[in-house]
Scaffold this active site. Structure first.
Site, PDB file in Angstrom:
ATOM      1  N   ASP B  12     -34.907 -15.715  36.751  1.00  0.00           N
ATOM      2  CA  ASP B  12     -35.026 -15.939  35.311  1.00  0.00           C
ATOM      3  C   ASP B  12     -35.035 -17.440  35.115  1.00  0.00           C
ATOM      4  O   ASP B  12     -34.079 -18.120  35.504  1.00  0.00           O
ATOM      5  CB  ASP B  12     -33.842 -15.325  34.557  1.00  0.00           C
ATOM      6  CG  ASP B  12     -33.911 -13.807  34.548  1.00  0.00           C
ATOM      7  OD1 ASP B  12     -35.020 -13.264  34.398  1.00  0.00           O
ATOM      8  OD2 ASP B  12     -32.857 -13.168  34.705  1.00  0.00           O
ATOM      9  N   ASP B 131     -39.659  -2.020  29.519  1.00  0.00           N
ATOM     10  CA  ASP B 131     -38.212  -2.011  29.283  1.00  0.00           C
ATOM     11  C   ASP B 131     -37.867  -0.697  28.599  1.00  0.00           C
ATOM     12  O   ASP B 131     -38.271  -0.465  27.460  1.00  0.00           O
ATOM     13  CB  ASP B 131     -37.805  -3.173  28.377  1.00  0.00           C
ATOM     14  CG  ASP B 131     -37.973  -4.521  29.063  1.00  0.00           C
ATOM     15  OD1 ASP B 131     -38.055  -4.542  30.310  1.00  0.00           O
ATOM     16  OD2 ASP B 131     -38.014  -5.544  28.356  1.00  0.00           O
TER      17      ASP B 131
END
Lengths: 210, 257
Positions: B12, B131
């Site tokens: 990330d 997601d």
């Protein structure tokens, strides 16, 4: 000192292969569709990504198709992925597309292979698979027989002449994943994305004197 | 021999630095993305994914430069995600050296974007990031929906149907994150992984919830995943990619060694 031209006909990511060639010692790498620039290079890479129809159309449009015929007779040439498929006569992709026809043979789809369906194998064939070396070749130097390379493709090559094949992979069926003839070598896998063994193959290509 | 299952460390990245994206812990700086990616490459990572969590324009330019630096030094496939909204974004990332881009909210907003992207650049470089969050009650058969905006916005789209549609639209791969499991270190939502891997023919990457090596194994063996993605277990040296591969190989899973 060796210079390499990566043939640019507007398809996909050529940065990866150029960076990998620089990393293994190419003194100069140019990404180009300019005939004079390509002719001046010591070695040539024919990459390919995406759909065969678009690749072939772009190759004709940029004058690459005619040039490859000449290059095949004059200097070391490395085809990668669709760059390998384009060397054969014809591909089933996009309803049927003529290739460059350097070698007779067909390009077929994994989705049409009954064993792929029966074994519930995923298409595209994506990831690291083993490559059996079918005969000695300068580009296999220092690479173990059965080493894994990175593949990502839904179509596979079926050259008519089995002697052309120097590497075999197995995915639902055995298929030719590397061919070689005189000063041409071509791979279905991506050496530029295949870590140390891939870099070694590119380094071997730079040193190759067919 | 067969196709190896893949281990994919995920970075990330915020403002050009790797951060640990777990909400309930302090954000810890995990280093320069290029250094981190090189370390994973040396450890034998099969691919590297990095997600840009920056929203700002300056952040995006930093990201492009980071991809360029990484592509000169890392020679395994690179996937870049976060903020991919139009064809120009894909072109920019591929030109910088990414091999694949992952598309998430832009696909929810306009599914045809995936179709256009796949036709333009080829299925091999288009990853549909999904997601999903469980919406079925305990005891009911599992049902999951697509959520956006970090799990705040419910879309009403069924996750399995969505995965099938993304594959039909030419996504070459699905990156599946369980929003319930993400950050818990309690393992993947295996029922979700199984539901998606059973439904589509394209490869599926399981993501969200890995806390130990057994979780990676479960994602492949029980979930049927083709690749397993993890972040924090690798970032702070808990495990190396090599240790993960040793563990999975001992459990009979085909690995690139």
């Amino acid at each position: 000192m060796t210079s390499v031209a990566v043939l640019d006909y507007g398809m996909g990511n050529l940065h990866s292969v150029a960076k990998a060639l620089e990393h293994v010692g190419a003194s100069r790498v140019v990404i180009s569709d300019d005939v004079a620039t390509i002719r001046a290079a010591d070695r040539v890479v024919l990459p390919g990504q995406g759909a065969m129809r678009d690749c072939m159309a772009a190759m004709h449009e940029h004058g690459i198709a005619a040039l490859v015929d000449e290059l095949v007779r004059s200097k070391p040439l490395l085809g990668i992925c669709v760059g390998m498929q384009a060397m054969l006569t014809r591909s089933d992709e996009n309803g049927g597309v003529d290739g460059l026809g350097l070698y007779t043979g067909q390009v077929k789809c994994f989705n049409d292979v009954p064993t792929i369906e029966a074994q519930r194998l995923k298409v595209p064939h994506m990831g690291w698979n083993t490559v059996s070396q079918q005969r000695e070749h300068a580009l296999w130097d220092g690479i173990a027989d059965g080493a894994r390379f990175y593949f990502v493709h839904s179509y596979y090559c079926l050259p008519d002449n089995p002697a052309l094949s120097v590497g075999r992979c197995d995915y639902g069926l055995p298929f030719s994943c590397a061919i070689a003839h005189e000063n041409v070598f071509a791979t279905q896998f991506h050496p530029e994305k295949s870590a140390q063994d891939g870099l070694r193959l590119l380094q071997n290509f730079l040193r190759w004197n067919p | 021999m067969t196709l190896a299952k893949r281990i994919i460390p995920c970075l990330d990245v915020d403002q050009g630095r790797v951060v640990k994206g777990v909400k309930f812990l302090d954000i810890r700086d995990a280093g320069d993305p290029v250094e981190v990616a090189k370390r994973y490459d040396e450890q034998g990572a099969d691919e590297i994914t990095f997600l840009d969590i920056t929203a700002s324009v300056e952040g995006r330019d930093t990201m492009v430069r980071t991809v360029e630096r990484m592509a000169s030094q890392v020679f395994v496939p690179l996937t870049v995600g976060g903020g991919i909204r139009e064809v120009a974004d894909i072109r920019r990332m591929l030109n910088a050296g990414a091999d694949k881009v992952s598309i998430n909210s832009a696909a929810v907003k306009r599914p045809e974007f995936v179709l256009e992207a796949s036709q333009r650049f080829g299925a091999q470089c288009i990853v549909a990031a999904i997601d999903a969050k469980r919406v079925s009650a305990d005891g009911e058969p599992g049902r999951w929906e697509i959520f956006t905006h970090g799990g705040r916005n419910r879309t009403g789209i069924d996750a399995v149907a969505w995965a099938e549609r993304m594959a039909d639209y030419g996504a070459g791969e699905i990156l599946l994150t369980s929003m319930d499991a993400d950050g818990t270190k309690a393992g993947y939502d295996l029922a979700l992984v199984k539901a998606i891997t059973s439904a589509v023919r394209v490869p599926v990457i399981a993501s969200g919830g890995v806390g130990n090596l057994q979780h990676l194994c479960d994602g492949i063996v029980q979930g049927g995943a083709d690749a397993v993605l993890a972040a924090s277990i690798f970032h702070f040296g808990e495990y190396t990619v090599g240790q993960a591969k040793d563990f999975l190989a001992v459990h009979g899973i085909c690995m690139r060694r």
